[in-house]
Design a protein around this motif. Structure first.
Motif, mmCIF file in Angstrom:
data_model
loop_
_atom_site.group_PDB
_atom_site.id
_atom_site.type_symbol
_atom_site.label_atom_id
_atom_site.label_comp_id
_atom_site.label_asym_id
_atom_site.label_seq_id
_atom_site.Cartn_x
_atom_site.Cartn_y
_atom_site.Cartn_z
ATOM 1 N N MET A 66 0.687 -1.180 -0.042
ATOM 2 C CA MET A 66 0.013 0.134 0.037
ATOM 3 C C MET A 66 0.957 1.154 0.209
ATOM 4 S SD MET A 66 -3.546 -0.771 0.649
ATOM 5 C CE MET A 66 -4.013 0.713 1.450
ATOM 6 N N PHE A 67 1.970 1.096 0.197
ATOM 7 C CA PHE A 67 3.125 2.308 0.373
ATOM 8 C C PHE A 67 3.847 2.408 -0.915
ATOM 9 C CE2 PHE A 67 3.166 1.180 4.979
ATOM 10 C CZ PHE A 67 2.305 2.197 5.421
ATOM 11 N N SER A 68 3.658 1.711 -2.087
ATOM 12 C CA SER A 68 4.308 1.687 -3.257
ATOM 13 C C SER A 68 3.637 2.130 -4.479
ATOM 14 C CB SER A 68 4.784 0.349 -3.415
ATOM 15 O OG SER A 68 5.703 -0.260 -2.442
ATOM 16 N N PRO A 102 4.336 7.742 -8.534
ATOM 17 C CA PRO A 102 4.990 6.438 -8.083
ATOM 18 C C PRO A 102 4.680 6.310 -6.605
ATOM 19 C CG PRO A 102 6.710 8.286 -8.087
ATOM 20 C CD PRO A 102 5.462 8.788 -8.553
ATOM 21 N N SER A 103 4.362 7.120 -5.766
ATOM 22 C CA SER A 103 4.175 6.998 -4.402
ATOM 23 C C SER A 103 2.813 7.794 -3.907
ATOM 24 C CB SER A 103 5.255 7.421 -3.865
ATOM 25 O OG SER A 103 5.113 7.679 -2.402
ATOM 26 N N PRO A 104 1.860 7.314 -2.989
ATOM 27 C CA PRO A 104 0.852 7.863 -2.487
ATOM 28 C C PRO A 104 1.265 8.995 -1.588
ATOM 29 C CG PRO A 104 0.713 5.778 -1.687
ATOM 30 C CD PRO A 104 1.971 5.486 -2.701
ATOM 31 N N PHE A 105 2.423 8.642 -0.962
ATOM 32 C CA PHE A 105 3.018 10.035 -0.001
ATOM 33 C C PHE A 105 3.077 11.337 -0.905
ATOM 34 C CE2 PHE A 105 4.855 5.925 1.759
ATOM 35 C CZ PHE A 105 3.973 6.185 3.024
ATOM 36 N N GLN A 106 3.702 11.306 -2.094
ATOM 37 C CA GLN A 106 3.913 12.477 -2.876
ATOM 38 C C GLN A 106 2.523 13.205 -3.184
ATOM 39 O OE1 GLN A 106 6.243 10.733 -6.156
ATOM 40 N NE2 GLN A 106 7.972 11.224 -5.056
ATOM 41 N N LEU A 165 -9.901 10.496 0.309
ATOM 42 C CA LEU A 165 -10.617 8.950 0.404
ATOM 43 C C LEU A 165 -10.403 8.363 -0.964
ATOM 44 C CD1 LEU A 165 -13.848 10.311 2.107
ATOM 45 C CD2 LEU A 165 -11.875 8.839 2.889
ATOM 46 N N TRP A 166 -10.342 9.311 -2.319
ATOM 47 C CA TRP A 166 -10.129 8.729 -3.624
ATOM 48 C C TRP A 166 -8.725 7.820 -3.518
ATOM 49 C CZ3 TRP A 166 -6.585 9.014 -7.347
ATOM 50 C CH2 TRP A 166 -6.610 8.361 -8.414
ATOM 51 N N ILE A 167 -7.667 8.840 -2.946
ATOM 52 C CA ILE A 167 -6.416 8.101 -2.944
ATOM 53 C C ILE A 167 -6.366 6.929 -2.213
ATOM 54 C CG2 ILE A 167 -3.737 8.300 -2.170
ATOM 55 C CD1 ILE A 167 -4.475 11.542 -2.768
ATOM 56 N N GLU A 168 -6.870 6.757 -1.170
ATOM 57 C CA GLU A 168 -7.129 5.542 -0.254
ATOM 58 C C GLU A 168 -7.650 4.302 -0.937
ATOM 59 O OE1 GLU A 168 -5.202 4.911 2.029
ATOM 60 O OE2 GLU A 168 -4.311 6.927 2.897
ATOM 61 N N SER A 169 -9.008 4.785 -1.477
ATOM 62 C CA SER A 169 -9.643 3.699 -2.345
ATOM 63 C C SER A 169 -8.979 3.235 -3.636
ATOM 64 C CB SER A 169 -10.973 4.175 -2.799
ATOM 65 O OG SER A 169 -10.916 5.256 -3.575
ATOM 66 N N ASP A 170 -8.200 3.975 -4.288
ATOM 67 C CA ASP A 170 -7.285 3.327 -5.288
ATOM 68 C C ASP A 170 -6.320 2.664 -4.751
ATOM 69 O OD1 ASP A 170 -6.815 4.100 -8.229
ATOM 70 O OD2 ASP A 170 -4.947 4.279 -7.332
ATOM 71 N N ARG A 171 -5.623 2.973 -3.613
ATOM 72 C CA ARG A 171 -4.651 2.115 -3.066
ATOM 73 C C ARG A 171 -5.092 0.815 -2.785
ATOM 74 N NH1 ARG A 171 -0.303 4.521 1.103
ATOM 75 N NH2 ARG A 171 -2.054 4.486 2.541
ATOM 76 N N MET A 172 -6.486 0.695 -2.129
ATOM 77 C CA MET A 172 -7.049 -0.506 -1.849
ATOM 78 C C MET A 172 -7.523 -1.162 -3.270
ATOM 79 S SD MET A 172 -8.969 -0.044 1.700
ATOM 80 C CE MET A 172 -9.623 1.816 1.361
ATOM 81 N N GLY A 173 -8.247 -0.324 -3.905
ATOM 82 C CA GLY A 173 -8.608 -1.139 -5.144
ATOM 83 C C GLY A 173 -7.682 -1.766 -6.329
ATOM 84 N N TYR A 174 -6.658 -1.058 -6.490
ATOM 85 C CA TYR A 174 -5.988 -1.082 -7.694
ATOM 86 C C TYR A 174 -4.514 -1.258 -7.268
ATOM 87 C CZ TYR A 174 -9.751 0.713 -10.040
ATOM 88 O OH TYR A 174 -10.986 0.757 -10.748
#
Length: 105
Positions: free
Chosen positions: A1-3, A10-14, A48-57
């Protein structure tokens, strides 16, 4: 989930930092993992969109290198929290006794 994920590269953190997020992190217990961050209220929908994308994709971008990095992180946490502490492995042993195979824990 961090990658990263399919739409967040390339990173959700950015991406989270670009919308003003802070305190981005995660923690886990025996049967759950939490991912969290603090965002301005005006950016709640984006977070919320970023987190849902991390979980879904997540699986769309997962490869052997990313998996190896995460395994190394977990191995390091195990060394720090269990292997290098007096009686650190006792909790793991209790888990084995409380939840014998084939229990998923």
């Amino acid at each position: 989930m961090f990658s990263g994920s399919k739409h967040v590269q390339p990173s959700p953190f950015q991406v989270l930092e670009s919308i003003g997020a802070s305190g981005v992190n995660g923690d886990h217990q025996l049967d759950r993992t939490n991912y969290f961050e603090v965002v301005p209220s005006s950016q709640l929908a984006a977070a919320l969109w970023i987190e849902s994308d991390r979980m879904g994709y997540l699986l769309d971008t997962l490869d052997e290198k990313k998996l190896r990095v995460q395994r190394d992180v977990v191995s390091n946490e195990k060394r720090q929290n269990y292997d290098n502490r007096p009686y650190g492995s006792s909790g793991l042993r209790l888990c084995d006794l409380f939840f014998p195979k084939p229990h998923p824990y």
